[in-house]
Design a protein around this motif. Structure first.
Motif, PDB file in Angstrom:
ATOM      1  N   ALA A   1      -5.041  -0.825  10.517  1.00  0.00           N
ATOM      2  CA  ALA A   1      -6.273  -0.329   9.902  1.00  0.00           C
ATOM      3  C   ALA A   1      -7.356  -1.396   9.916  1.00  0.00           C
TER       4      ALA A   1
ATOM      5  N   LEU B   1      -8.824  -1.590  13.415  1.00  0.00           N
ATOM      6  CA  LEU B   1      -9.665  -0.434  13.707  1.00  0.00           C
ATOM      7  C   LEU B   1     -10.988  -0.519  12.958  1.00  0.00           C
ATOM      8  N   GLU B   2     -10.926  -0.981  11.693  1.00  0.00           N
ATOM      9  CA  GLU B   2     -12.163  -1.134  10.915  1.00  0.00           C
ATOM     10  C   GLU B   2     -13.074  -2.174  11.551  1.00  0.00           C
TER      11      GLU B   2
ATOM     12  N   ILE C   1     -14.289   1.687  12.905  1.00  0.00           N
ATOM     13  CA  ILE C   1     -13.602   2.902  12.450  1.00  0.00           C
ATOM     14  C   ILE C   1     -13.134   2.624  11.026  1.00  0.00           C
TER      15      ILE C   1
ATOM     16  N   ASP D   1     -12.183   3.010   6.808  1.00  0.00           N
ATOM     17  CA  ASP D   1     -11.431   3.832   5.855  1.00  0.00           C
ATOM     18  C   ASP D   1     -10.212   4.521   6.476  1.00  0.00           C
ATOM     19  N   VAL D   2      -9.571   3.852   7.414  1.00  0.00           N
ATOM     20  CA  VAL D   2      -8.428   4.470   8.088  1.00  0.00           C
ATOM     21  C   VAL D   2      -7.187   4.468   7.195  1.00  0.00           C
TER      22      VAL D   2
ATOM     23  N   VAL E   1      -4.760   7.615   6.290  1.00  0.00           N
ATOM     24  CA  VAL E   1      -3.420   7.686   6.867  1.00  0.00           C
ATOM     25  C   VAL E   1      -2.365   7.791   5.771  1.00  0.00           C
TER      26      VAL E   1
ATOM     27  N   PHE F   1      -1.513   7.604  12.381  1.00  0.00           N
ATOM     28  CA  PHE F   1      -2.818   7.075  12.777  1.00  0.00           C
ATOM     29  C   PHE F   1      -3.438   7.960  13.859  1.00  0.00           C
TER      30      PHE F   1
ATOM     31  N   HIS G   1      -4.846  11.197  12.509  1.00  0.00           N
ATOM     32  CA  HIS G   1      -6.108  10.987  11.794  1.00  0.00           C
ATOM     33  C   HIS G   1      -7.257  10.756  12.775  1.00  0.00           C
ATOM     34  N   LEU G   2      -7.028   9.930  13.788  1.00  0.00           N
ATOM     35  CA  LEU G   2      -8.108   9.625  14.732  1.00  0.00           C
ATOM     36  C   LEU G   2      -8.522  10.858  15.528  1.00  0.00           C
TER      37      LEU G   2
ATOM     38  N   LYS H   1     -12.160  10.905  17.337  1.00  0.00           N
ATOM     39  CA  LYS H   1     -12.118   9.701  18.166  1.00  0.00           C
ATOM     40  C   LYS H   1     -11.430   9.943  19.510  1.00  0.00           C
TER      41      LYS H   1
ATOM     42  N   TYR I   1      -6.723   3.577  21.733  1.00  0.00           N
ATOM     43  CA  TYR I   1      -6.707   2.780  20.506  1.00  0.00           C
ATOM     44  C   TYR I   1      -5.362   2.148  20.146  1.00  0.00           C
TER      45      TYR I   1
END
Length: 285
Positions: free
Chosen positions: A108, A111-112, A116, A118-119, A123, A137, A140-141, A146, A157
């Motif tokens: 996370a 990704l942030e 990206i 607030d993953v 999740v 993950f 969610h993406l 995404k 990713y």
């Protein structure tokens, strides 16, 4: 008798509840089913309760799939006929769950860092207490646009070398085999052809799995060719291992379903050769 010894529920990264998976297995004519969620046995008790309550003609095999490290690769070892109440085993699985959380936090963070946000909260909400996997993950993406597919998420990713990829921090393969044996189970090398290894490396993996005390190889999975099945059985024979079968069911697709295309020829020694299989009988509670 239709046997499937590798399946998942929403207690890890499957889409069906334990009760829903049991219903699907009955619908597909499965006689013996192992639930093998990733690093958790949480789905076993509710599945057995559903079988008993409805007097269903299905035998449940207590199982688990442990993520392990070998040669800097992630290798999965299925444990069958394990004791899901073994305190030591549960503690060991808890350590895997903690490792999953640590890895998820780092995924996370990466990704942030790449815009990206607030993953992790999303999740965690999606997993709802289940064993965290990259599949959560990916789902969610996809949901936030995404990528258009799960495969697309991994390619962009989450695959090795991509911005959200974090190397695994799992228990070593030999240790996982020991864990399974200590819990009274047998250790099965899961889907050896899914790791995208060369033939030379598959042979090396089988050799070292056997040397570490492994018991069986999953020689039958959906979409394998007859030639691949024979080659895997030859590895079993070479190293004194038995053969297992498993759909690795997560959800029904056009190419895979629970119990689909799982069969062994008569010359193959199955991992269940000495098990007290009951056919169309309910497993005792």
């Amino acid at each position: 008798m239709k046997i499937d010894l590798h399946s998942h529920t929403l207690c890890s990264d499957g889409v069906l509840s334990p009760e829903g998976l049991i219903a699907r297995a009955i619908e597909k004519g499965v006689d013996v089913l192992a639930i093998t969620d990733h690093d958790t046995v949480a789905g076993l008790a509710p599945a057995q309760q559903a079988i008993n309550a409805q007097q269903l003609p299905l035998q449940l095999i207590n199982g688990v799939e442990i993520s392990t490290g070998w040669q800097q690769l992630e290798i999965h070892i299925v444990g069958l006929n394990i004791n899901p109440q073994c305190p030591q085993f549960l503690q060991r699985l808890a350590s895997q769950q903690q490792a999953r959380l640590v890895r998820a936090e780092e995924m996370a963070r990466r990704l942030e860092k790449n815009q990206i946000p607030d993953v992790l909260p999303a999740v965690l909400a999606l997993a709802n207490g289940a064993a965290l996997t990259r599949t959560h993950f990916a789902r969610h993406l996809v949901s936030i646009g995404k990528a258009s597919s799960m495969d697309g998420v991994f390619k962009k990713y989450l695959g090795r070398g991509k911005i959200g990829y974090v190397p695994n921090n799992w228990v070593e393969m030999a240790d996982a085999i020991e864990w399974i044996h200590d819990a009274g189970g047998v250790a099965v090398l899961a889907h050896p052809l899914k790791y995208k290894l060369t033939t030379k490396w598959v042979k090396r993996l089988a050799e070292q799995f056997a040397a570490a005390g492994g018991d069986a190889i999953e020689v039958i999975s959906p979409q394998q060719t007859p030639v691949q099945k024979r080659e895997l059985w030859a590895l079993c024979q070479l190293h004194g291992l038995t053969a297992s079968v498993g759909s690795d069911f997560h959800q029904a697709t056009t190419w895979n379903d629970i119990g689909k295309n799982l069969y062994l020829t008569d010359d193959v020694i199955p991992v269940w050769a000495n098990w007290p299989l009951q056919g169309n009988a309910v497993t005792p509670a």
